[in-house]
Design a protein around this motif. Structure first.
Motif, PDB file in Angstrom:
ATOM      1  N   GLY A 158      30.110  14.908  -4.209  1.00 43.38           N
ATOM      2  CA  GLY A 158      30.299  14.739  -2.774  1.00 43.38           C
ATOM      3  C   GLY A 158      29.014  14.792  -1.972  1.00 43.38           C
ATOM      4  N   VAL A 159      28.131  15.752  -2.278  1.00 43.72           N
ATOM      5  CA  VAL A 159      26.914  15.913  -1.470  1.00 43.72           C
ATOM      6  C   VAL A 159      26.024  14.673  -1.542  1.00 43.72           C
ATOM      7  N   PRO A 160      25.674  14.170  -2.751  1.00 44.43           N
ATOM      8  CA  PRO A 160      24.853  12.943  -2.770  1.00 44.43           C
ATOM      9  C   PRO A 160      25.560  11.752  -2.122  1.00 44.43           C
ATOM     10  N   LEU A 161      26.886  11.640  -2.284  1.00 46.66           N
ATOM     11  CA  LEU A 161      27.609  10.516  -1.699  1.00 46.66           C
ATOM     12  C   LEU A 161      27.571  10.551  -0.191  1.00 46.66           C
ATOM     13  N   VAL A 162      27.779  11.740   0.386  1.00 51.69           N
ATOM     14  CA  VAL A 162      27.733  11.867   1.852  1.00 51.69           C
ATOM     15  C   VAL A 162      26.341  11.511   2.361  1.00 51.69           C
ATOM     16  N   LYS A 163      25.301  11.908   1.629  1.00 50.10           N
ATOM     17  CA  LYS A 163      23.943  11.598   2.069  1.00 50.10           C
ATOM     18  C   LYS A 163      23.687  10.095   2.031  1.00 50.10           C
ATOM     19  N   VAL A 164      24.215   9.413   1.014  1.00 50.74           N
ATOM     20  CA  VAL A 164      24.031   7.957   0.935  1.00 50.74           C
ATOM     21  C   VAL A 164      24.721   7.260   2.105  1.00 50.74           C
ATOM     22  N   VAL A 165      25.963   7.668   2.401  1.00 56.95           N
ATOM     23  CA  VAL A 165      26.690   7.074   3.523  1.00 56.95           C
ATOM     24  C   VAL A 165      25.973   7.344   4.833  1.00 56.95           C
ATOM     25  N   ARG A 166      25.485   8.571   5.000  1.00 59.45           N
ATOM     26  CA  ARG A 166      24.775   8.914   6.231  1.00 59.45           C
ATOM     27  C   ARG A 166      23.501   8.100   6.384  1.00 59.45           C
ATOM     28  N   ARG A 167      22.795   7.880   5.283  1.00 63.71           N
ATOM     29  CA  ARG A 167      21.551   7.103   5.357  1.00 63.71           C
ATOM     30  C   ARG A 167      21.834   5.655   5.741  1.00 63.71           C
ATOM     31  N   ARG A 168      22.909   5.072   5.225  1.00 62.49           N
ATOM     32  CA  ARG A 168      23.236   3.678   5.566  1.00 62.49           C
ATOM     33  C   ARG A 168      23.616   3.553   7.038  1.00 62.49           C
ATOM     34  N   ARG A 169      24.323   4.516   7.573  1.00 63.73           N
ATOM     35  CA  ARG A 169      24.674   4.471   8.992  1.00 63.73           C
ATOM     36  C   ARG A 169      23.438   4.630   9.867  1.00 63.73           C
ATOM     37  N   ARG A 170      22.517   5.456   9.428  1.00 66.77           N
ATOM     38  CA  ARG A 170      21.319   5.673  10.236  1.00 66.77           C
ATOM     39  C   ARG A 170      20.416   4.450  10.264  1.00 66.77           C
ATOM     40  N   ARG A 171      20.444   3.643   9.214  1.00 68.92           N
ATOM     41  CA  ARG A 171      19.599   2.443   9.203  1.00 68.92           C
ATOM     42  C   ARG A 171      19.952   1.501  10.351  1.00 68.92           C
ATOM     43  N   ARG A 172      21.211   1.549  10.798  1.00 68.23           N
ATOM     44  CA  ARG A 172      21.602   0.711  11.930  1.00 68.23           C
ATOM     45  C   ARG A 172      20.946   1.176  13.220  1.00 68.23           C
ATOM     46  N   ARG A 173      20.511   2.410  13.265  1.00 70.01           N
ATOM     47  CA  ARG A 173      19.882   2.944  14.482  1.00 70.01           C
ATOM     48  C   ARG A 173      18.382   2.729  14.492  1.00 70.01           C
ATOM     49  N   GLY A 174      17.843   2.093  13.460  1.00 67.51           N
ATOM     50  CA  GLY A 174      16.431   1.736  13.451  1.00 67.51           C
ATOM     51  C   GLY A 174      15.516   2.945  13.331  1.00 67.51           C
ATOM     52  N   THR A 175      14.478   2.962  14.185  1.00 69.43           N
ATOM     53  CA  THR A 175      13.448   3.995  14.111  1.00 69.43           C
ATOM     54  C   THR A 175      14.009   5.374  14.403  1.00 69.43           C
ATOM     55  N   ARG A 224      17.854  19.186  -7.800  1.00 65.89           N
ATOM     56  CA  ARG A 224      18.253  20.302  -6.939  1.00 65.89           C
ATOM     57  C   ARG A 224      18.188  19.905  -5.465  1.00 65.89           C
ATOM     58  N   THR A 225      17.192  19.088  -5.109  1.00 66.94           N
ATOM     59  CA  THR A 225      17.078  18.628  -3.723  1.00 66.94           C
ATOM     60  C   THR A 225      18.221  17.675  -3.367  1.00 66.94           C
ATOM     61  N   ALA A 226      18.566  16.785  -4.306  1.00 65.22           N
ATOM     62  CA  ALA A 226      19.662  15.846  -4.044  1.00 65.22           C
ATOM     63  C   ALA A 226      20.988  16.567  -3.845  1.00 65.22           C
ATOM     64  N   LEU A 227      21.154  17.713  -4.516  1.00 62.58           N
ATOM     65  CA  LEU A 227      22.399  18.469  -4.405  1.00 62.58           C
ATOM     66  C   LEU A 227      22.366  19.530  -3.313  1.00 62.58           C
ATOM     67  N   ASN A 228      21.251  19.630  -2.602  1.00 60.17           N
ATOM     68  CA  ASN A 228      21.116  20.643  -1.556  1.00 60.17           C
ATOM     69  C   ASN A 228      21.913  20.222  -0.316  1.00 60.17           C
ATOM     70  N   PRO A 229      22.935  20.990   0.084  1.00 61.43           N
ATOM     71  CA  PRO A 229      23.756  20.594   1.235  1.00 61.43           C
ATOM     72  C   PRO A 229      23.229  21.085   2.570  1.00 61.43           C
ATOM     73  N   ARG A 230      21.997  21.621   2.589  1.00 57.90           N
ATOM     74  CA  ARG A 230      21.501  22.266   3.798  1.00 57.90           C
ATOM     75  C   ARG A 230      21.496  21.333   5.003  1.00 57.90           C
ATOM     76  N   SER A 231      21.017  20.101   4.811  1.00 55.41           N
ATOM     77  CA  SER A 231      20.888  19.193   5.958  1.00 55.41           C
ATOM     78  C   SER A 231      22.245  18.726   6.470  1.00 55.41           C
TER      79      SER A 231
END
Length: 673
Positions: free
Chosen positions: A562-579, A663-670
């Motif tokens: 779940g943690v890596p998957l949520v990060k991937v989805v979040r990154r794709r949504r953020r790309r639409r916001r540009g800089t 360990r960083t990929a699985l870190n849910p801190r962010s």
């Protein structure tokens, strides 16, 4: 065959905590490639089968000499690693030095496991995996993997085993094997994660080095003699930051007559881990030390020594940071250490670290000394404030002896005379008296002998330490900080302001309230709320175990996937916001790698706090962010540059161990910031 070779290499990677990942990975891959090439050559020319063993051993030796740094200059070091490297590795601190006479025994084990495993594979798939299992078992006898490392190892080993053991005919056989391997990896990782302990532990005994001395001189007895020849130069030091004192040895055992130390020497590896008792932030410092008139086997060091750069082998006591010349005394060396950065206010209210308490037996304490200690403390409970109250009392009511008539000795007769009659002594009597009374009052304390750094350097910035700078001082264990040096003589702290723990303790002492005020603060004892008990249902043991296992397995699967998957989805949504989205992604990326990112931090602030490619990436992102927010344009022309900066930062942060990246990929801190 590939599965057998991969299983042996993965098993050998379990030695990574001992030597470091890079030190063992490349030699193991080299010998695995040699075995693979030899076997491929035999398949093409079966007549070479009788030369399998000599070809493999000679090729493996050549590969090790080519890959392990320094092995080619001294080929006999590989033989030394096989015969005694395993034992000398146990005598070293970890990560051990990647010297060929130490680290080479790991790839040699892997070479033999590959050779035997591939040979047995022709008869039995199960027995072909036994050599890799033996290598993994030996590694666990050194240090047990735990946590995320255990999961990674379980995934890798289970996958290798599945590729060797499972085979289905037909067109879909490859897909079936792949699915079966993935299932085996999940099962193996879950099993290892649940069965192995949560903290690493050494199984084999850690013997003392054979060349460690059995009889050592006590520097405490030489203080008065050194003060009689004050101008003799002892050593010089040039540090990249403020230094207050140079410890030599910490003495923690007292029988009423003599202070002694019981260090547990080990060969100094690449770098000592940071003291687990230190939870505050630390800053790394280093200094170049050159010995002049030095007759002791002990070497000037620091309490939290991390590493030493020197050609001569050195011994270290990890608990105190004390250094010892193993063979010949080095003329100069470079020492690196960690200096805690503690806030003065936090230090003033800190408690003591009772788990660092050393030898509590003080022998038969004279009644007068015990009564004096109780009188000084009053009703103040054991705390850092009590440590300063005791220090202040000795500073105020006792004088430091100077001149030719210097008192000597630190047994109870000398301490009784110093405390109750003469009230005059050297730092030897001050420090010994302080530690005895501190322990009587419940403070974990020890006595340290060393040298204070002079107030002013020479013209080239080097500090010249002479006999007049010899000093004994007490240290008190403070919760979260570790051992904090004190100064009952009032002469140790540098006039220029050292900036370390000693200076922080001096700042707290200057703000110390009266003993009566401290007593009133300590009179209200905190009470813990009562815990209400509740009756529970008596479930059968197997049901509770099944439920707990299902819950743990479900939570583990949700976390790993779940943690890596949520990060991937979040990154794709953020790309639409540009800089702007790139800026948010960069902040979370740094958080996942342990950097403290406050809401007010700017990209340039984070660039200054980083280094290397990460700093360059954050600087590039800062320029893109300025143009996106303040240029007044509706378009976002720098969006690709901004996201390329994020990728560059990710690559810079990803350098290091594979387990650290996982360990960083699985870190849910962010995800919760």
């Amino acid at each position: 065959m590939v599965g057998v070779l991969a299983a042996a290499v993965v098993a050998g990677c379990l030695f990574a905590p001992v030597f470091g990942t890079t030190a063992v990975l490349w030699p193991m891959l080299a010998v695995a490639v040699v075995v693979y090439l030899v076997e491929e050559a035999i398949l093409r020319r079966p007549g070479l089968a009788r030369w399998r063993v000599p070809f493999t051993l000679i090729g493996g030796l050549i590969a090790l000499l080519a890959v392990i740094p320094g092995a080619a200059q001294r080929p006999v070091s590989v033989w030394e690693a096989v015969t005694s490297g395993w034992r000398r590795t146990l005598e070293s601190t970890w990560p051990a030095s990647p010297a060929p006479d130490l680290v080479a025994f790991v790839p040699v084990l892997v070479l033999l496991a590959c050779l035997v495993g591939v040979r047995v594979l022709q008869r039995s798939r199960v027995l072909a995996l036994l050599p890799a299992v033996l290598v993994a078992g030996l590694s666990q006898a050194y240090v047990t993997v735990a946590g995320v490392d255990a999961l990674v190892v379980g995934l890798a080993l289970a996958g290798c085993f599945a590729l060797v053991l499972l085979e289905w005919p037909g067109d879909r056989g490859a897909w079936v094997r792949l699915v079966a391997a993935l299932v085996a990896m999940v099962v193996g990782a879950t099993t290892l994660g649940l069965t192995l302990p949560t903290s690493a532990g050494v199984h084999l005994a850690r013997p003392a080095p054979s060349d460690s001395p059995t009889v050592l001189s006590n520097p405490l007895t030489e203080i008065a003699a050194r003060l009689r020849s004050p101008d003799t130069v002892v050593f010089t030091a040039r540090a990249d930051g403020p230094v207050d004192r140079w410890p030599v040895i910490a003495l923690d055992t007292f029988d009423g007559v003599t202070w002694t130390a019981a260090p547990r020497f080990q060969r100094l590896g690449r770098e000592l881990p940071l003291d687990s008792h230190v939870t505050v932030q630390v800053r790394r410092q280093s200094a170049d030390v050159a010995l002049a008139d030095w007759s002791l086997p002990w070497l000037p060091s620091q309490t939290r020594t991390l590493s030493v750069v020197d050609e001569q082998p050195l011994l270290v006591d990890p608990a105190s940071g004390a250094l010892l010349a193993a063979q010949s005394r080095p003329s100069q060396y470079r020492i690196n250490w960690a200096e805690p950065a503690v806030d003065v206010g936090d230090l003033a209210s800190a408690g003591v670290a009772s788990d660092l308490s050393t030898g509590a037996d003080l022998g038969e304490v004279p009644v007068g000394i015990d009564e004096l200690a109780r009188e000084i403390a009053g009703d103040v409970r054991p705390s850092f404030q009590l440590a300063l109250v005791l220090e202040k009392y000795l500073r105020t009511n006792y004088k430091l002896a100077t001149g030719d008539d210097l008192p000597t000795g630190h047994g109870y007769p000398q301490l009784n005379h110093f405390l109750l009659r003469s009230k005059r002594g050297t730092s030897e009597q001050f420090a010994a008296s302080y530690v005895v009374m501190a322990r009587l009052l419940g403070l974990p304390a020890r006595l340290v002998v060393g040298f204070k750094q002079p107030d002013t350097p020479s013209r080239d910035g080097t500090y010249v330490v002479r006999n007049r700078d010899v000093l004994a001082w007490p240290e008190v264990a403070v919760a979260g900080v570790g051992w904090v040096p004190l100064d009952p003589t009032g002469t140790a702290v540098s006039k220029t302001g050292g900036g370390g723990l000693a200076s922080a303790a001096e700042a707290v002492r200057k703000q110390l309230p009266s003993t009566k005020e401290i007593e009133r603060e300590h009179q209200a004892e905190p009470t813990l709320p009562a815990v209400e008990s509740s009756a529970g249902h008596d479930w059968p043991g197997w049901v509770a175990l099944l439920v707990a296992g299902a819950a743990v397995g479900g939570a583990l699967l949700l976390w790993v996937v779940g943690v890596p998957l949520v990060k991937v989805v979040r990154r794709r949504r953020r790309r639409r916001r540009g800089t702007v989205g790139a800026w948010a992604e960069a902040r979370d990326l740094l958080r996942d790698h342990g950097m403290r990112v406050t809401p007010a931090a700017t990209a340039r602030d984070l660039a200054r706090e980083s280094d290397g490619p990460v700093s360059q990436a954050m600087t590039l992102l800062a320029g893109c962010l300025d143009r996106a927010l303040w240029s007044g344009q509706d378009a976002d022309p720098d969006r690709e540059f901004a996201w390329s900066a994020v990728r560059k930062a990710r690559r810079g942060l990803a350098e290091g161990r594979l387990t650290q990246r996982i360990r960083t990929a699985l870190n849910p801190r962010s995800l919760f910031t």
